[in-house]
Design a protein around this motif. Structure first.
Motif, PDB file in Angstrom:
ATOM      1  N   CYS A  27       9.805   0.433   9.084  1.00 52.94           N
ATOM      2  CA  CYS A  27      10.214   0.439   7.682  1.00 52.94           C
ATOM      3  C   CYS A  27      10.331  -0.972   7.142  1.00 52.94           C
ATOM      4  N   CYS A  77       8.476   2.649   3.137  1.00 55.94           N
ATOM      5  CA  CYS A  77       9.300   2.802   4.340  1.00 55.94           C
ATOM      6  C   CYS A  77       9.274   4.235   4.851  1.00 55.94           C
ATOM      7  N   SER A  78       9.412   5.191   3.932  1.00 58.39           N
ATOM      8  CA  SER A  78       9.383   6.595   4.345  1.00 58.39           C
ATOM      9  C   SER A  78       7.998   6.976   4.839  1.00 58.39           C
ATOM     10  N   CYS A 102       7.394   5.879   8.444  1.00 59.52           N
ATOM     11  CA  CYS A 102       8.354   6.264   9.478  1.00 59.52           C
ATOM     12  C   CYS A 102       7.757   7.346  10.387  1.00 59.52           C
TER      13      CYS A 102
END
Lengths: 141, 369, 412
Positions: B254, B317-318, B321
């Motif tokens: 992230c 970031c999501s 992941c």
């Protein structure tokens, strides 16, 4: 010795005001709370928010930040930065549902020995009411 | 009211037409935009210097393989460019670029910034699980009707800053009924107007904020509230956080994907966060058990302290992941509240200093007394 | 320096057979509870389910109650075990006795890391376990309940179910025999005694037990000591286990061969390889989760690759367009050149890839070939030097320029 719970509190004290103030409290023989573990920093502006966060996540019951009164900073503006960081941290704690009461910022000048003794024992009392930091029990942190 | 360049073509062809004009007339040295890599739909950013390569350019493609702000920062990290380059990027990417420049991580000089009213992008995972092709078919229809396209990333569905602030030109997409027939490019700055002199199409005068954009903004704000509320339902405090980050691998992907996290060596990857065996043993003694590697929560909150105030909700970031933690939801929620606290909107104004790098003497005066 | 045949590394033939309760996991966990009671170890490093979630995390524990949620063989590999061990012991050795229960690939990575001075294995008992593979992280996270059922089936069928990750499906080092040393290694006589010791102390055999029993196999004197402390006799025959292991081994070798041939067809050549890595978004997740990639600051994350804009523009002009982020191919092949000789094919890179690029399959294929050319198997013996730290004067002559000078005619 009684079994009363004594919280563990970390205090980050600026060298020029708060730490000298604490010293003054000592030489003036004012009763000071035993909960506080002092870490001296050169300026409250040196207190990285991560220090505070790490202290709490590693199980401290409270963290105090102390520096010179606004306008009195030995380095002109370090305490203003400290104030912003503290506000940020406080807000962040509120947003995440952490007990923001476990952190605090105070201005304590070199001549304010009694004030030092007073704010630290007041804070210690408040933490005592809150009880131990729940993080201490948390394994998967 | 601002000047609008109207090109009588569908929006995608229209933009390509403009890019072709810019490059062929040598007004710009190159064009930085998304380019198709293969037929599966994979795209990547490219610096295109030859007009013939523009045939694969897909400037408005609803995917974000990487935050372009991060790339432009790397591009201009050593020094500013000395010949004009046109960069087509989304609102959040542009905001990230500006935040990075504030942190002396790049330069805006000589860039012609072209952005669009953004309809959002699809998760990268949709490419790999094959759902992308099906989803993308209704993308333009939703944009046209100022609806939130279904299946776009939750962050995008909750993004209210889809109208770019600092762009020289803005391609109007949201709520444009005639999207397939006409391409509207708003010329926001003098620079934008100068570069389009001689471009195909005609100039009219229009307002970028319309009933339609307001409609979408409201919908997105609702969606944002819903997203945040849903997150709050998981509860608060350390227990909730531990649950949220339970699957975290500590890969720090992230932070690597985050445009704002620009440090070459992150503090949390450094020796500062390597512990002596004895310190592990002491903690083990106290707790009876410790998670290894330690410091999962510390990393995420620490990173929040470092960058949330500049978080532009780009959602990378999501997307990266590996264990589907809704990182961007948490960061945008906290970011939102911190930005309100300092009355700061990241990427809005290049002159405005980052809150953590400045202070006012007369603020928060009640603190510390 | 003398070459010594390591003979004490031959396969153990005796062990303890423990009847299993309904759940094999519970039987194993109970043994470890007992081991804490009997003070075989001070603490245990084992995957534990995070309460109220389906996620697993490594926990170093001494509180027995924490073992209730422990699972020595969870359906997924979250953090690679060697990485966990590294985070524990990078800065020095543990003073307490720790048992680390790891999958075979994790053990091998741990041994590689100890060669790279990233792990201190002192006071650590390495306990390996027969591993049927792990499920892809994304599959598991999408539906944990279903995945758990599938994984149960995987445990029963051994090698037939291909719902495990591709690298697990073709893994030929899933049990003890392939983790033991069988070739002579150069070691100084002083080090011999220690070098003779296998890195693994105890192995937990599941194969051949038919879910009804498990085999506890002491591999070295330390392992035997552990069994003694547990008051277990280690003179049961391991025939059942051994037969089944060789049977699965044979099957796996065959699958691996076929799979790799097919894969080679798909990726070999610059064009095909470029196409595979086209989708890479340069997030470097693969490097960050890789147990062997231990550098604090990866070369490919460093400033060395940042150039001036003019350089980028002139590079773009050569081809008409330049892809960003730059150098994704350089990153993957560069990383490969850095770590492939130590690659243990654990597959965490592929699990972490947001674009589902078959990184692990490619690295494993290349690892097979490169490791073979150095006659090296990573993570078997901690005294065996890494291929690139070592050389022989008399080797690889085939890559040298022919020593015979060319005749004048040839030159012309």
């Amino acid at each position: 010795m009684n079994d009363e719970y004594t919280p563990k509190i970390i205090g980050f004290l600026c060298n020029w005001c708060a730490y000298t103030g604490a010293d003054l409290a000592g030489v003036s023989r004012i009763q000071i709370t035993p909960s506080l573990r002092i870490i001296r920093v050169m300026c409250s502006g040196r207190i990285d928010p991560l220090f505070v966060l790490k202290g709490l996540l590693k199980g401290a019951d409270g963290v105090m930040m102390m520096g010179c009164h606004p306008g009195d900073c030995h380095y002109q503006k370090g305490n203003y930065s400290a104030r912003r960081r503290y506000v940020l941290l406080q807000k962040l704690f509120e947003d995440l549902g952490f007990e923001s009461e476990r952190i605090g910022l105070w201005w304590v000048s070199a001549s304010e020995g009694p004030r030092y003794a007073q704010v630290s024992s007041e804070f210690s009392e408040e933490i005592k009411k809150l009880g131990p930091n729940p993080v201490r029990e948390e394994i998967f942190i | 009211m601002s000047n609008v360049l109207k090109i009588k073509k569908g929006v995608e062809q229209g933009v390509n037409e403009l890019l072709k004009f810019l490059l062929e007339s040598e007004k710009v040295k190159g064009i930085f935009t998304l380019r198709k890599m293969n037929e599966n739909g994979a795209v990547s950013y490219s610096l295109i210097t030859h007009p013939k390569e523009l045939k694969n350019a897909v400037p408005l493609f609803p995917l974000m393989p990487v935050n372009a702000g991060k790339i432009l920062s790397g591009f201009t990290l050593k020094k500013a460019i000395n010949e004009p380059i046109a960069a087509v990027l989304r609102s959040c990417e542009l905001r990230a670029f500006i935040e990075l420049i504030k942190r002396t991580q790049g330069s805006l000089e000589n860039f012609l910034l072209i952005s669009s009213t953004c309809g959002g992008v699809y998760p990268l995972k949709s490419l790999t699980d094959g759902t992308f092709k099906e989803q993308v078919s209704q993308y333009w229809e939703s944009a046209k009707n100022a609806e939130i396209a279904s299946d776009i990333r939750p962050t995008c569905a909750a993004c209210e800053y889809f109208i770019p602030q600092q762009a020289d030109m803005t391609i109007a997409i949201v709520g444009k009924n005639d999207l397939q027939q006409e391409c509207s490019i708003f010329l926001n700055t003098k620079k934008g107007e100068e570069f389009t002199i001689g471009a195909p199409g005609n100039i009219v005068s229009e307002e970028i904020d319309t009933k339609e954009t307001t409609k979408l903004r409201e919908k997105r704000q609702d969606q944002k509230k819903k997203l945040f509320d849903e997150f709050e339902k998981n509860g608060f405090g350390i227990k909730a956080l531990v649950k949220t980050f339970a699957a975290c691998l500590s890969c720090h992907g992230c932070s690597k994907a985050c445009p704002i996290c620009y440090c070459t060596l992150c503090d949390f990857d450094s020796k500062t966060h390597e512990y002596l065996p004895s310190s592990h043993e002491i903690e083990l003694e106290q707790k009876g058990g410790i998670r290894i590697p330690p410091g999962t929560i510390f990393f995420h909150i620490g990173r929040m302290i470092h960058m949330a105030v500049s978080c532009v909700n780009c959602g990378m970031c999501s997307d990266v992941c590996p264990v589907n933690i809704p990182v961007s939801t948490i960061f945008s929620k906290v970011g939102d509240s911190l930005q309100k606290l300092f009355d700061y909107l990241p990427g809005k104004d290049i002159e405005e200093p980052v809150p953590s790098g400045t202070y006012k003497e007369e603020e928060f005066t009640e603190i510390g007394e | 320096m003398t070459a010594t045949q390591i003979d004490s590394n031959k396969m153990p033939t005796k062990g303890a057979i423990i009847p299993a309760e309904e759940e094999i996991n519970k039987t194993i966990v109970d043994i470890f509870k007992k081991s804490l009671e009997k003070k075989c170890f001070d603490a245990i490093l084992i995957p534990v389910r995070v309460p109220e979630t389906e996620a697993y995390a490594w926990v170093l524990l001494k509180d027995q109650s924490l073992l209730d949620e422990a699972n020595p063989l969870p359906p997924i590999i979250s953090v690679q075990g060697a990485k966990a061990l590294r985070s524990l012991t990078k800065r020095g050795k543990m003073t307490q006795n720790i048992a680390a229960i790891l999958r075979p690939c994790e053990i091998r990575a741990a041994v590689e890391l100890s060669k790279l001075k990233q792990i201190h294995l002192d006071n650590i008992s390495l306990i390996s376990i027969d591993c049927p593979g792990a499920m892809p992280l994304s599959d598991y996270l999408a539906d944990p309940e279903k995945s758990k059922k599938i994984y149960k089936n995987v445990l029963e069928k051994w090698g037939e179910d291909d719902s495990v990750r591709p690298v697990c499906h073709i893994c030929n080092r899933f049990s003890l025999p392939s983790l033991l040393h069988r070739k002579s290694v150069k070691i100084s006589p002083v080090e011999q005694d220690e070098a003779k010791m296998p890195s693994i102390d105890l192995h937990i055999g599941l194969l051949g037990g038919n879910q009804e029993k498990i085999f506890l196999i002491p591999v070295n004197p330390k392992g035997r000591e552990i069994l003694e402390k547990l008051e277990l006799k280690s003179d049961d025959s391991l025939d059942l286990w051994q037969t089944k292991v060789s049977e699965v081994q044979e099957k796996k070798e065959k699958i691996r061969k076929e799979f790799n041939l097919e894969l080679k067809e798909k990726i070999e050549g610059q064009k095909k390889l470029t196409a595979v890595f086209d989708e890479c978004i340069n997030c470097h997740n693969c490097m960050r989760v890789c147990p062997i990639c231990y550098c604090q600051q990866c070369f490919f994350d460093s400033d060395s690759l940042t150039l001036s804009p003019e350089t980028y523009i002139s590079r773009a002009e050569k081809k008409g367009a330049l892809r960003f982020p730059l150098d994704t191919m350089l990153f993957h092949l560069g990383r490969m050149s850095h770590m492939v000789l130590s690659c243990v094919s654990c597959g965490v890179c592929e699990d972490a890839c947001p674009m589902s690029i078959p990184v692990a399959q490619i690295f494993s294929l290349v690892a097979d070939q490169t490791q073979k050319s150095f006659d090296y198997t990573p993570g078997i013996n901690k005294e065996e030097p890494l291929p690139l730290q070592d050389f022989l004067e008399d080797e690889f002559h085939e890559v040298e320029t022919p020593s015979e000078a060319m005749t004048p005619e040839e030159v012309n």
